[in-house]
Design an enzyme around this catalytic site. Structure first.
Site, PDB file in Angstrom:
ATOM      1  N   ARG A   1      58.289  52.367  30.676  1.00 13.00           N
ATOM      2  CA  ARG A   1      58.841  51.040  30.348  1.00 13.00           C
ATOM      3  C   ARG A   1      60.477  51.174  31.101  1.00 13.00           C
ATOM      4  O   ARG A   1      61.168  50.653  30.293  1.00 13.00           O
ATOM      5  CB  ARG A   1      58.969  50.621  29.066  1.00 13.00           C
ATOM      6  CG  ARG A   1      57.616  50.669  28.516  1.00 13.00           C
ATOM      7  CD  ARG A   1      56.926  49.180  29.100  1.00 13.00           C
ATOM      8  NE  ARG A   1      55.491  49.017  28.698  1.00 13.00           N
ATOM      9  CZ  ARG A   1      54.502  49.596  29.355  1.00 13.00           C
ATOM     10  NH1 ARG A   1      54.532  50.120  30.526  1.00 13.00           N
ATOM     11  NH2 ARG A   1      53.153  49.397  29.022  1.00 13.00           N
TER      12      ARG A   1
ATOM     13  N   CYS B   1      56.535  43.025  23.041  1.00 12.75           N
ATOM     14  CA  CYS B   1      56.452  44.200  22.183  1.00 12.75           C
ATOM     15  C   CYS B   1      57.777  44.721  21.890  1.00 12.75           C
ATOM     16  O   CYS B   1      58.516  44.927  22.724  1.00 12.75           O
ATOM     17  CB  CYS B   1      55.630  45.345  22.532  1.00 12.75           C
ATOM     18  SG  CYS B   1      53.836  45.105  22.610  1.00 12.75           S
TER      19      CYS B   1
ATOM     20  N   GLU C   1      61.815  48.795  22.679  1.00 14.85           N
ATOM     21  CA  GLU C   1      61.389  48.450  24.166  1.00 14.85           C
ATOM     22  C   GLU C   1      62.231  47.280  24.656  1.00 14.85           C
ATOM     23  O   GLU C   1      62.466  46.996  25.974  1.00 14.85           O
ATOM     24  CB  GLU C   1      59.864  47.959  24.220  1.00 14.85           C
ATOM     25  CG  GLU C   1      59.712  47.420  25.759  1.00 14.85           C
ATOM     26  CD  GLU C   1      58.132  47.268  25.830  1.00 14.85           C
ATOM     27  OE1 GLU C   1      57.312  47.937  25.479  1.00 14.85           O
ATOM     28  OE2 GLU C   1      57.941  46.203  26.296  1.00 14.85           O
TER      29      GLU C   1
HETATM   30  N1  EPU Z   1      46.804  47.640  16.167  1.00 14.28           N
HETATM   31  C1  EPU Z   1      46.860  47.699  15.027  1.00 14.28           C
HETATM   32  N2  EPU Z   1      47.433  46.661  14.344  1.00 14.28           N
HETATM   33  C2  EPU Z   1      48.310  45.661  14.952  1.00 14.28           C
HETATM   34  C3  EPU Z   1      48.339  45.740  16.383  1.00 14.28           C
HETATM   35  C4  EPU Z   1      47.700  46.496  16.911  1.00 14.28           C
HETATM   36  O1  EPU Z   1      46.007  48.410  14.171  1.00 14.28           O
HETATM   37  O2  EPU Z   1      49.121  44.826  14.383  1.00 14.28           O
HETATM   38  C5  EPU Z   1      45.945  48.539  16.995  1.00 14.28           C
HETATM   39  C6  EPU Z   1      44.778  48.038  17.820  1.00 14.28           C
HETATM   40  O3  EPU Z   1      43.873  47.790  17.192  1.00 14.28           O
HETATM   41  C7  EPU Z   1      44.715  48.891  18.982  1.00 14.28           C
HETATM   42  C8  EPU Z   1      46.127  49.608  19.132  1.00 14.28           C
HETATM   43  O4  EPU Z   1      46.780  49.247  17.786  1.00 14.28           O
HETATM   44  O5  EPU Z   1      43.690  49.962  18.510  1.00 14.28           O
HETATM   45  C9  EPU Z   1      46.579  49.097  20.462  1.00 14.28           C
HETATM   46  O6  EPU Z   1      47.053  47.776  20.374  1.00 14.28           O
HETATM   47  P1  EPU Z   1      46.981  46.932  21.435  1.00 14.28           P
HETATM   48  O7  EPU Z   1      45.589  46.937  22.192  1.00 14.28           O
HETATM   49  O8  EPU Z   1      47.305  45.284  21.112  1.00 14.28           O
HETATM   50  O9  EPU Z   1      47.964  47.446  22.553  1.00 14.28           O
HETATM   51  P2  EPU Z   1      49.393  47.867  22.368  1.00 14.28           P
HETATM   52  O10 EPU Z   1      49.523  49.241  22.601  1.00 14.28           O
HETATM   53  O11 EPU Z   1      49.955  47.228  21.282  1.00 14.28           O
HETATM   54  C10 EPU Z   1      50.080  47.469  24.878  1.00 14.28           C
HETATM   55  C11 EPU Z   1      51.467  46.825  25.377  1.00 14.28           C
HETATM   56  C12 EPU Z   1      51.378  45.331  25.475  1.00 14.28           C
HETATM   57  C13 EPU Z   1      50.308  45.098  26.507  1.00 14.28           C
HETATM   58  C14 EPU Z   1      48.908  45.643  25.665  1.00 14.28           C
HETATM   59  C15 EPU Z   1      47.653  44.949  26.465  1.00 14.28           C
HETATM   60  C16 EPU Z   1      53.413  48.666  24.872  1.00 14.28           C
HETATM   61  C17 EPU Z   1      54.399  48.634  24.025  1.00 14.28           C
HETATM   62  N3  EPU Z   1      52.610  47.526  24.427  1.00 14.28           N
HETATM   63  O12 EPU Z   1      49.950  46.998  23.669  1.00 14.28           O
HETATM   64  O13 EPU Z   1      52.721  44.987  26.343  1.00 14.28           O
HETATM   65  O14 EPU Z   1      50.290  43.613  26.427  1.00 14.28           O
HETATM   66  O15 EPU Z   1      48.954  46.835  25.460  1.00 14.28           O
HETATM   67  O16 EPU Z   1      47.283  45.996  27.157  1.00 14.28           O
HETATM   68  O17 EPU Z   1      53.051  49.113  25.828  1.00 14.28           O
HETATM   69  C18 EPU Z   1      54.757  44.220  26.050  1.00 14.28           C
HETATM   70  O18 EPU Z   1      55.345  45.591  26.815  1.00 14.28           O
HETATM   71  O19 EPU Z   1      55.891  43.649  25.638  1.00 14.28           O
HETATM   72  C19 EPU Z   1      53.701  44.259  25.601  1.00 14.28           C
HETATM   73  C20 EPU Z   1      53.155  43.408  24.772  1.00 14.28           C
END
Ligand code: EPU
Length: 311
Positions: free
Chosen positions: A180, A233, A304
């Site tokens: 990022r 995020c 972020e």
């Molecule tokens: N999870 C929870 N509770 C929550 C949210 C997530 O338990 O409230 C768990 C989910 O069940 C999953 C894991 O955490 O097992 C990961 O969650 P998710 O798949 O939503 O992905 P993320 O890592 O939270 C990343 C990027 C997002 C992007 C998504 C989709 C980062 C910080 N975030 O989210 O990017 O849209 O993957 O691939 O890298 C952004 O950068 O602004 C952003 C939203």
């Protein structure tokens, strides 16, 4: 505050494309932020160059923004000049040789336009960015990405304008992409500006790409509060097996609020503005989340979102 002669200089250069004391809440996805002394939207690279050289000579700070998606502007607003790169850098060209597709896109092009072009054309490699809001330039500067990939995976080269107004092309080897974050070579000056990026994709299978796109978008709508004002995020994931959203969720923080800033009940790594949140509310909520996650897991969450301006 900008002095009268500075305002006059900007008005002479840009006419109606500069606004003074402009509330940044109107220019960020969060819908938060005090006034910028001046918000300028140059119409071409000659104007941009003139503005940058003038600001450097007059020691007026300037900040470049794209779509305002990953930005938290403090309530006191921004002193100096905010330069928004939009329509002036919105050209897209492509060429195809054998199986390889190269796209040259201006920094002001919405990332979603690039994703749509690739999808429509059956070009493989851009689907990771589906649903990422904001401009291509902004996405490059923060090496935006998802679980499927990030900008560093598809970028070949960028064109930048140095603080001195000179245009340079940098190959991928000269770019330091991190999680990022993109660090441009130090020699370019403190506030070099990305003007254009070159993406390399491959010819793919259109139906398969469309199927994947439908799935990814449905997943995003299901998981993320995309209809509410936010900055995406709010924290980086400390590690891929340790997503910030899960940590915040397990710490029991969903639904916690400071003023109108709320930890989304849909996805815990989003702070949403449910009406009239201030930047101070968001920052206080951010601190509380960090403190609770530290107490509970001994893990430090790093923001972020980019925070700018005066508190
Ligand atoms: N999870 C929870 N509770 C929550 C949210 C997530 O338990 O409230 C768990 C989910 O069940 C999953 C894991 O955490 O097992 C990961 O969650 P998710 O798949 O939503 O992905 P993320 O890592 O939270 C990343 C990027 C997002 C992007 C998504 C989709 C980062 C910080 N975030 O989210 O990017 O849209 O993957 O691939 O890298 C952004 O950068 O602004 C952003 C939203």
């Amino acid at each position: 505050m900008l002095e009268m002669p500075a305002k006059q200089w900007l008005s002479d250069l840009l006419g109606p494309s500069v606004r003074f004391d402009e509330p940044m809440a109107q220019h960020t996805f969060f819908k938060i932020g005090g006034p910028a002394d001046a918000l300028a939207e140059p119409n071409d690279s000659t104007q941009l160059k003139a503005m940058v050289q003038w600001a450097v000579a007059e020691k007026i700070p300037y900040l470049i923004i794209g779509g305002g998606t990953n930005l938290l502007v403090a309530d006191g607003g921004i002193r100096g000049l905010v330069i928004r790169l939009g329509p002036m850098l919105s050209q897209v060209h492509h060429s195809i040789r054998q199986q390889e597709v190269r796209i040259a896109a201006g920094a002001g092009v919405p990332t979603k336009r690039l994703c749509a072009l690739a999808l429509r054309s059956g070009w493989q490699g851009m689907n990771f960015a589906l649903g990422i809001p904001g401009t291509f330039g902004g996405a490059l500067m923060m090496n935006a990405g998802t679980g499927l990939g990030c900008m560093a995976d598809v970028i070949d080269a960028v064109t930048v304008m140095t603080s001195g107004g000179e245009q340079l092309s940098l190959s991928k080897g000269e770019l330091n992409f991190n999680y990022r974050h993109l660090r441009l070579p130090a020699g370019l000056g403190p506030a070099a500006i990305i003007l254009q990026g070159q993406v390399r994709l491959a010819l793919g299978e259109q139906n398969q790409l469309r199927r994947q796109a439908r799935q990814l978008m449905a997943e995003r709508v299901r998981r993320q509060p995309i209809w509410q004002p936010s900055a995406g995020c709010i924290f980086k994931n400390p590690a891929s097996h340790m997503p910030a959203g899960r940590l915040i969720d397990e710490a029991g923080l969903k639904g916690t609020a400071v003023g109108d800033a709320l930890v989304s009940t849909q996805h815990a790594n989003f702070i949403v503005n449910r009406g009239h949140a201030t930047a101070a509310d968001v920052l206080e909520l951010t601190r509380r989340i960090q403190a609770t996650v530290w107490q509970r897991f001994k893990i430090r969450l790093e923001p972020e979102v980019r925070v700018v301006g005066e508190t």
